[in-house]
Write an enzyme that holds these catalytic residues in place. Structure first.
Site, PDB file in Angstrom:
ATOM      1  N   LEU A 216      10.079 183.063  12.062  1.00 42.26           N
ATOM      2  CA  LEU A 216      10.994 183.591  13.071  1.00 42.26           C
ATOM      3  C   LEU A 216      12.405 183.766  12.540  1.00 42.26           C
ATOM      4  O   LEU A 216      13.117 184.679  12.933  1.00 42.26           O
ATOM      5  CB  LEU A 216      11.025 182.654  14.284  1.00 42.26           C
TER       6      LEU A 216
ATOM      7  N   GLY B 210      17.796 179.664   8.288  1.00 39.07           N
ATOM      8  CA  GLY B 210      19.202 179.290   8.363  1.00 39.07           C
ATOM      9  C   GLY B 210      19.585 178.294   7.306  1.00 39.07           C
ATOM     10  O   GLY B 210      18.802 177.975   6.400  1.00 39.07           O
ATOM     11  N   ALA B 211      20.803 177.775   7.430  1.00 36.93           N
ATOM     12  CA  ALA B 211      21.335 176.854   6.429  1.00 36.93           C
ATOM     13  C   ALA B 211      20.580 175.534   6.403  1.00 36.93           C
ATOM     14  O   ALA B 211      20.519 174.865   5.369  1.00 36.93           O
ATOM     15  CB  ALA B 211      22.820 176.608   6.701  1.00 36.93           C
TER      16      ALA B 211
ATOM     17  N   VAL C  10      12.490 178.466  10.537  1.00 36.41           N
ATOM     18  CA  VAL C  10      11.804 178.317  11.819  1.00 36.41           C
ATOM     19  C   VAL C  10      10.586 179.241  11.852  1.00 36.41           C
ATOM     20  O   VAL C  10      10.671 180.419  11.494  1.00 36.41           O
ATOM     21  CB  VAL C  10      12.739 178.654  12.999  1.00 36.41           C
TER      22      VAL C  10
ATOM     23  N   ASP D 231      28.396 176.969  16.397  1.00 31.39           N
ATOM     24  CA  ASP D 231      28.012 178.264  15.818  1.00 31.39           C
ATOM     25  C   ASP D 231      27.493 179.187  16.919  1.00 31.39           C
ATOM     26  O   ASP D 231      26.333 179.593  16.922  1.00 31.39           O
ATOM     27  CB  ASP D 231      26.946 178.046  14.746  1.00 31.39           C
TER      28      ASP D 231
END
Length: 331
Positions: free
Chosen positions: A36, A39-40, A44, A148
């Protein structure tokens, strides 16, 4: 030992469709469907758990996973129906390359925030932000800042349309330094405040969500007068004009809380006519239709125009009713 630590920090766990992830401790089995996002703090995946679809996040760093799990667990106890994903499970996945921590959360189905508001009238960015501000107020009262806050971390669900956040990786305790940020939505990048986790930090990002609707590709900082740059860019987009006072106060950090910002935004939406957007959407197909009817009699053209006006009146009425309904859902 040092070599193993170095490898574990750099090496990622790539999961493939139909691969089974079985927890070391709880023995729950998850079938991977597709990736999906990345990120950092990890990747996912959409996964299947029994007959249920879930989101599984796996990483190489157990500290980042633990931090996010703690946040999810906390808000699973206090959150209302419109906040972030519910926590389901956390465990370790043992492979030949090492042990990878992961956690499982609710899979939220919906449309990405930015495409949603760009495909609809300018009033929709205000309607959705009214909902978002209500949720942020709950978050702030619990002593957390989202951090964020950006369109990529928001989804719009249907029946009725509702904003949900899908990534808690940037959530930070009030008073600490923001853990994760995206430059366009970060007041520190624009030189308009610090990266200290506080209410005004999130509300700056909310203001930037409004301008992002009309600048989907975003833009970079130029020169030293960021405030002037942002206001100039904002005023170049006429569809954003009703929100100028909200935007200006948001980026200047003049709101004491999300509730104050929300109250002003509701007043603007209720007292502003957005029907020209509806009219524009309806006139577009009418113009195409009229091009094909040039050779027909003027009497038929008048009938089409009358029909269009009736359609416009009905569409405007339905839009007002639906906006009032959405406000009823968010009050």
């Amino acid at each position: 030992m040092k070599m193993r630590d170095s490898i574990s920090k750099k090496q990622e766990c790539k999961l493939l469709p139909n691969q089974r992830v079985v927890g070391k401790w709880h023995k729950n089995s998850y079938r991977i469907i597709k990736q999906l996002g990345y990120g950092a703090t990890g990747t996912v995946y959409l996964a299947e758990f029994g007959n249920e679809l879930v989101a599984l996040k796996i990483a190489s760093d157990s500290m980042s996973i633990s931090s996010e799990v703690n946040v999810l667990r906390h808000f699973s106890k206090v959150q209302g129906p419109s906040l972030g994903p519910h926590f389901i499970d956390t465990d370790d996945f043992v492979t030949t390359q090492g042990v990878y921590p992961f956690y499982v959360m609710e899979y939220i189905q919906g449309e990405s925030f930015l495409p949603f508001v760009r495909q609809r009238g300018a009033e929709w960015v205000g309607i959705l932000i009214v909902q978002l501000l209500k949720d942020l107020e709950k978050l702030h009262q619990e002593g957390w800042v989202f951090g964020d806050l950006k369109p990529e971390n928001l989804l719009v669900t249907k029946k009725p349309y509702q904003v949900r956040w899908i990534d808690v990786g940037g959530m930070t305790r009030v008073g600490r330094s923001i853990k994760e940020y995206t430059e366009f939505f970060d007041r520190g990048y624009w030189g308009l405040g610090s990266r200290k986790a506080e209410t005004s930090y999130d509300l700056f990002s909310v203001a930037m969500l409004i301008i992002n609707r009309s600048y989907p590709a975003r833009f970079e900082k130029k020169g030293h007068d960021s405030l002037r740059t942002l206001l100039t860019k904002f005023r170049e987009k006429t569809e954003l004009k009703p929100y100028e006072s909200i935007f200006r106060k948001g980026i200047k950090g003049e709101y004491s809380s999300g509730l104050v910002m929300r109250k002003e935004l509701i007043q603007i939406i209720q007292t502003t006519s957005f029907t020209p957007q509806v009219e524009k959407q309806l006139k577009s197909p009418l113009r195409k239709q009229q091009k094909g009817l040039k050779k027909k009699k003027r009497k038929k053209k008048k009938l089409h125009i009358v029909g269009f006006m009736e359609t416009l009146v009905v569409a405007s009425f339905l839009l007002i009713i639906y906006i009032l309904y959405l406000f009823g859902q968010t009050m």
